[in-house]
Each structure stands twice: as C-alpha cells, then as structure tokens.
Design an enzyme around this catalytic site. Structure first.
Site, PDB file in Angstrom:
ATOM      1  N   CYS A 102     -24.784   6.241  12.348  1.00  0.00           N
ATOM      2  CA  CYS A 102     -25.383   5.440  11.026  1.00  0.00           C
ATOM      3  C   CYS A 102     -26.113   4.299  11.539  1.00  0.00           C
ATOM      4  CB  CYS A 102     -24.156   5.064  10.260  1.00  0.00           C
ATOM      5  SG  CYS A 102     -24.801   3.882   8.760  1.00  0.00           S
ATOM      6  N   GLY A 103     -27.587   4.531  11.075  1.00  0.00           N
ATOM      7  CA  GLY A 103     -28.486   3.635  11.679  1.00  0.00           C
ATOM      8  C   GLY A 103     -28.318   2.292  10.779  1.00  0.00           C
ATOM      9  N   HIS A 104     -28.271   2.253   9.415  1.00  0.00           N
ATOM     10  CA  HIS A 104     -28.084   1.281   8.958  1.00  0.00           C
ATOM     11  C   HIS A 104     -27.021   0.274   9.100  1.00  0.00           C
ATOM     12  CE1 HIS A 104     -25.164   2.434   5.992  1.00  0.00           C
ATOM     13  NE2 HIS A 104     -24.766   1.051   5.786  1.00  0.00           N
ATOM     14  N   ASP A 272     -28.255   6.655  -0.087  1.00  0.00           N
ATOM     15  CA  ASP A 272     -28.593   5.387   0.659  1.00  0.00           C
ATOM     16  C   ASP A 272     -29.649   4.557   0.002  1.00  0.00           C
ATOM     17  OD1 ASP A 272     -28.839   3.846   2.569  1.00  0.00           O
ATOM     18  OD2 ASP A 272     -28.756   5.619   4.323  1.00  0.00           O
ATOM     19  N   GLY A 277     -31.167   5.240   8.570  1.00  0.00           N
ATOM     20  CA  GLY A 277     -31.698   5.174   9.954  1.00  0.00           C
ATOM     21  C   GLY A 277     -31.591   6.484  10.726  1.00  0.00           C
ATOM     22  N   THR A 278     -30.543   7.286  10.581  1.00  0.00           N
ATOM     23  CA  THR A 278     -30.579   8.514  11.186  1.00  0.00           C
ATOM     24  C   THR A 278     -31.528   9.359  10.348  1.00  0.00           C
ATOM     25  OG1 THR A 278     -28.721   8.830   9.881  1.00  0.00           O
ATOM     26  CG2 THR A 278     -28.240   8.552  12.088  1.00  0.00           C
TER      27      THR A 278
END
Length: 356
Positions: A102-104, A272, A277-278
């Site tokens: 998870c990017g965020h 989201d 991010g991903t």
C-alpha cells in the site's frame, strides 16, 4: 451485514484495550495499531500475512469496520523486518482482508513514526530515533521491500515521503471483458505491488468526481468480478500475489499541470481518496510499456479529491523475464488523532460489521 468472527488473540473474558495512531495521506485514512497486540509470527512477510489471514481476522474487523471504523477505513500493523537489511515490516488491512502492498500506507506510516516516535507493541525493538537519522528506511511488505525517503521541512517535520516501490510491470494490454450492465469493457492489467484492471472512464461515460462516487463503486466492482471470472492472473514469483485487487478508472486531469486522474475501487468496494500509490506505480508501468513515459520523467496523478501523487521511473529492470520498471512515488500525510478502543466481551457487535 457479515457475522462477527472470533478473535484468537482475545482472552476468554475481560476487556481488551487497543490504541492507534490515525493519519491520512492526501485524503486516504491509515490507522496504525500502536498497542494491544504482540509480534506477528512468520519468517517472511507473506508468512506473516498468511498468519494474519488465519488468526487476526477479528482484530482486522474491530479496527476497520463499524462502529469504530467505516467501509473505507485502512489499517497497518508494524512488524519486525524479515529481510537482513530491513528496518521494519508492515501488514496492511482493509474492509475485505489483508493487502500485499500500500503506497499511501507507506507514506502515512513513515510520517507517523517519524513525527511521534511511535514504538508499536507489535515491534517493541523499533527505535524511531534511528529512523530519524536515516536517509532511506527499508520497509518489508508482502510484495517485497520498499525504500522510503522522508523529506524534512525547515521546521524539522516530515513534510513529504517518497518511496521506491517494488518492480512494476504491464501484465496485459487492450483486453476485453463482458461486464453485466456495462457491455464489453476494454482494460489493461498491471502490477504495482498489487494487480489492477485499468479502465478509461470516458469510454464508459463515467465522471471522476466525488458526486459519481456510488456509480464508480458499482462499475468498479462489476468490472473486477468480471475480470476475475474470465481469466487467471499469475504473479511471476509469488502465487500469493496473483489476484486482482481492484479496478482503477483513469481520465484526463482537471489541472493542466498534471498528467492524469485516477480513481481506485478496491477490496469490497472501497474507494481510495488518494491517487493510490500502488495504482500510480502500475499506471506508470503501463505508460512506459506504451512508450509514453520515459525514465526520470515526473508523472503527476490526481485523486478523486484533486490531491496528487507524483511518480517517477528510476530504473528499468528485468523481473522474472518480464520488462519492468522501478517507480518512486511521492506524497504527503498528516496525523489526525490518537484513539483508545475497548472491546467489551458482552458486546454482541464487538468485532464490527460492514454496511455498504
């Protein structure tokens, strides 16, 4: 409403206390478990994820779902690292289960640890002071290790976090699937820590604005189910990563200084609030595969709210025989509060429920 499940870590009687640190990354929430759980077993992050799937479902529901959370809440559990050079590990949780990356979440996690000096009970050996002097923080995730780089403000705060993601790649281009209610839908598949189906919103007449929230959920879930039913998705290295996480609708940006707009519908109809991010990692891999994005060229993506992530391709690599890129994603996070949650053993809804 799904029925409550058991919590293996819960004692047979007595109250349970859990504390969290909450943040948001460009609008998307993250709830970090600060205390109430010990170290998570597993020699690798994928093993830890499998343990969580089998033993910590009740904890996930309690932290994420109503009445303590909501359908779009997101969470993180810090673990010890599983790679020799790692600084920490992390498991991410949402309304459906346990994600692979998870990017965020990475951006918010690093911000929260650096800003508060948090020492989560799940990793008592973590030393936030050591993290504060590191130029790069190595974080082990089920999808692989990512490198996070904080950017400090003049006042000494973590104003921004960039992370170098796992290798990302286009998996399939210009595929078509029959979707009930939508007809034949064209999509691309890409991996940026998780697999997404990328769809041009304009081809379906969908508006990427907050007022279209409900229609985006319905269309995104219909496409996700149709793609899952129509094909197999295999990660070239790890079978546990071979599943479709969500649908990402793309369209033109509202700000001409930006390059695209993303709305990600994932898990059980979560939307989201950030650009994902991903998701922007996978989109950058698609743009590169089509020859529209080159290494070192910034690519800024808006969210449903108009907040942004900027992704830059820092390396072109061969990943298990697939042409891939290593993206670096940059964004901002803010602390929103601390919580102490209680579980009353006599509460029939203590482990949460989901109404959507």
């Amino acid at each position: 409403m799904a029925a409550p499940e058991s919590i293996p870590w819960s004692p047979p009687s007595g109250w349970v206390r859990l504390s969290t640190l909450d943040l948001h990354t460009e609008g998307e929430p993250l709830r970090i478990l600060a205390s109430g759980l010990g170290p998570v077993p597993g020699a690798t992050m994928l093993e830890k994820r499998r343990y969580a799937q089998g033993h910590l479902e009740g904890l996930r529901r309690l932290l994420i779902l109503e009445p303590r959370g909501h359908a779009d809440m997101y969470g993180a559990i810090v673990t010890e690292p599983t790679s020799p050079n790692g600084d920490l590990g992390v498991l991410f949780l949402h309304n459906e289960g346990w994600s692979t990356m998870c990017g965020h979440g990475i951006i918010a996690l690093v911000t929260g640890l650096l800003e508060t000096g948090l020492r989560p009970s799940t990793f008592p050996g973590l030393d936030p002071r050591r993290l504060q002097v590191k130029e790069e923080i190595r974080i082990d995730t089920p999808a692989g290790q990512v490198l996070a780089r904080p950017e400090w403000s003049p006042s000494g705060h973590a104003a921004r976090v960039a992370f170098r993601n796992v290798p990302s790649f286009a998996y399939a281009l210009d595929e078509v699937v029959d979707v009930p209610g939508l007809g034949r839908v064209r999509y691309d598949l890409a991996f940026g820590g998780a697999f997404y189906a990328y769809v041009d919103a304009t081809e379906l007449g969908l508006d990427l604005e907050p007022q279209a929230y409900r229609s985006l959920i319905e269309a995104g879930m219909a496409i996700k189910r149709a793609v899952i039913a129509s094909r197999e998705i295999r990660h070239p290295l790890e079978p546990d990563l071979g599943f479709l996480y969500g649908t990402i609708f793309g369209g033109p940006p509202r700000d001409p200084a930006h390059q695209a707009r993303n709305v990600c519908v994932f898990a059980e109809g979560e939307v989201d609030r950030s650009p994902t991010g991903t998701g922007v990692s996978g989109r950058a891999a698609l743009e590169w595969a089509r020859g529209r994005l080159r290494q070192g060229q910034p690519f800024t993506v808006e969210s449903l709210l108009g907040t942004t992530f900027t992704v830059t391709l820092v390396e072109e690599v061969d990943f298990q025989g697939l042409p891939a890129v290593v993206p670096e994603v940059s964004g901002r996070a803010w602390i929103t509060g601390r919580h102490e949650f209680l579980l009353d053993p006599e509460d029939p809804l203590s482990e949460g429920f989901l109404l959507r």
